[in-house]
Design an enzyme around this catalytic site. Structure first.
Site, short mmCIF file in Angstrom:
data_model
loop_
_atom_site.label_atom_id
_atom_site.label_comp_id
_atom_site.label_asym_id
_atom_site.label_seq_id
_atom_site.Cartn_x
_atom_site.Cartn_y
_atom_site.Cartn_z
N HIS A 116 -128.93 -43.13 -107.12
CA HIS A 116 -129.57 -42.11 -107.96
C HIS A 116 -128.80 -40.80 -107.94
O HIS A 116 -128.64 -40.16 -108.98
CB HIS A 116 -131.01 -41.85 -107.52
CG HIS A 116 -132.02 -42.73 -108.15
ND1 HIS A 116 -132.16 -42.88 -109.52
CD2 HIS A 116 -132.97 -43.53 -107.61
CE1 HIS A 116 -133.14 -43.72 -109.79
NE2 HIS A 116 -133.65 -44.14 -108.64
N CYS A 167 -138.38 -49.05 -109.69
CA CYS A 167 -138.01 -47.64 -109.58
C CYS A 167 -139.13 -46.80 -110.18
O CYS A 167 -139.68 -47.15 -111.22
CB CYS A 167 -136.70 -47.42 -110.35
SG CYS A 167 -136.11 -45.72 -110.33
N HIS A 219 -130.10 -47.84 -103.09
CA HIS A 219 -130.81 -47.53 -104.34
C HIS A 219 -130.90 -46.01 -104.53
O HIS A 219 -130.59 -45.50 -105.62
CB HIS A 219 -132.21 -48.17 -104.28
CG HIS A 219 -133.05 -47.93 -105.50
ND1 HIS A 219 -133.40 -48.93 -106.36
CD2 HIS A 219 -133.63 -46.80 -105.98
CE1 HIS A 219 -134.16 -48.43 -107.33
NE2 HIS A 219 -134.32 -47.13 -107.11
N GLU A 220 -131.30 -45.30 -103.49
CA GLU A 220 -131.48 -43.85 -103.60
C GLU A 220 -130.14 -43.11 -103.70
O GLU A 220 -130.01 -42.14 -104.45
CB GLU A 220 -132.31 -43.29 -102.44
CG GLU A 220 -133.71 -43.86 -102.33
CD GLU A 220 -134.53 -43.84 -103.62
OE1 GLU A 220 -134.33 -42.92 -104.45
OE2 GLU A 220 -135.36 -44.74 -103.82
#
Length: 184
Positions: free
Chosen positions: A157, A110, A153-154
């Site tokens: 966030h 990351c 993953h994004e």
């Protein structure tokens, strides 16, 4: 132009907040932020530009990583058969996913985490995402393999979740049963 100086690091409170939805149609300011996020991801993958501006290569970026607590992501990654998945999106949401899991053989990294954190990050093998493009038009994407992992993953966030939250604390290299191993 965004640089590594614009990216906040692990421990910053914005990374743990659930980001706000972007008002649609998107404002010019939100469009500009999203455009600059995509430019960063693309620039970071260009060896000359990355070297000149000291950019770490990235395949995705979420607005909270630049201290903007809004649901915006930019992804630029190759999937199966070298198909390019290049998307700058507002309000991305996973609306369905497979039971089958997948993980990257190399683990995940990351731009907001400076050190390598070893371990497998279990994700859904296939997902369907609903989001809005730069013009505020709704789109739906069915994803598998590497693009599915990057989107998860994004999207994590914008929900205040870091990739290492998914790593098994007792056994970082635990492989979920029948999970797909994705080479990177």
């Amino acid at each position: 132009m965004l640089t590594m100086d614009d990216i906040i690091r692990d421990g910053h409170p914005t990374l743990r907040k659930v980001a706000d939805d972007v008002q649609l149609p998107p404002s010019e300011e939100d469009k500009q932020i999203l455009t600059s996020m995509m430019e960063f991801v693309q620039n970071s993958q260009n060896p000359e530009i990355a070297a000149k501006y000291n950019l770490r290569p990235g395949i995705g970026l979420a607005a909270p990583q630049i201290n903007v607590s809004k649901k915006m992501i930019a992804i630029h990654v190759l999937g199966d058969k070298d198909k390019l998945y290049s998307y700058a999106l507002f309000n991305p949401k996973i609306i369905s996913h497979s039971v089958e899991q997948a993980y990257l053989s190399s683990g995940e990294g990351c731009l907001s985490v400076d050190e390598a954190i070893p371990g497998f990050v279990p994700r859904h093998a296939r997902i369907t995402v609903r989001a809005y493009d730069i013009d505020g038009k709704e789109i739906q994407l069915r994803l598998k393999g590497m693009p599915a992992i990057v989107f998860q993953h994004e999207i994590d966030h914008v929900n205040g979740i870091m990739f290492y939250d998914h790593i098994n604390k007792q056994d970082p290299y635990f492989r979920p049963e029948n999970a797909l191993e994705i080479q990177r």
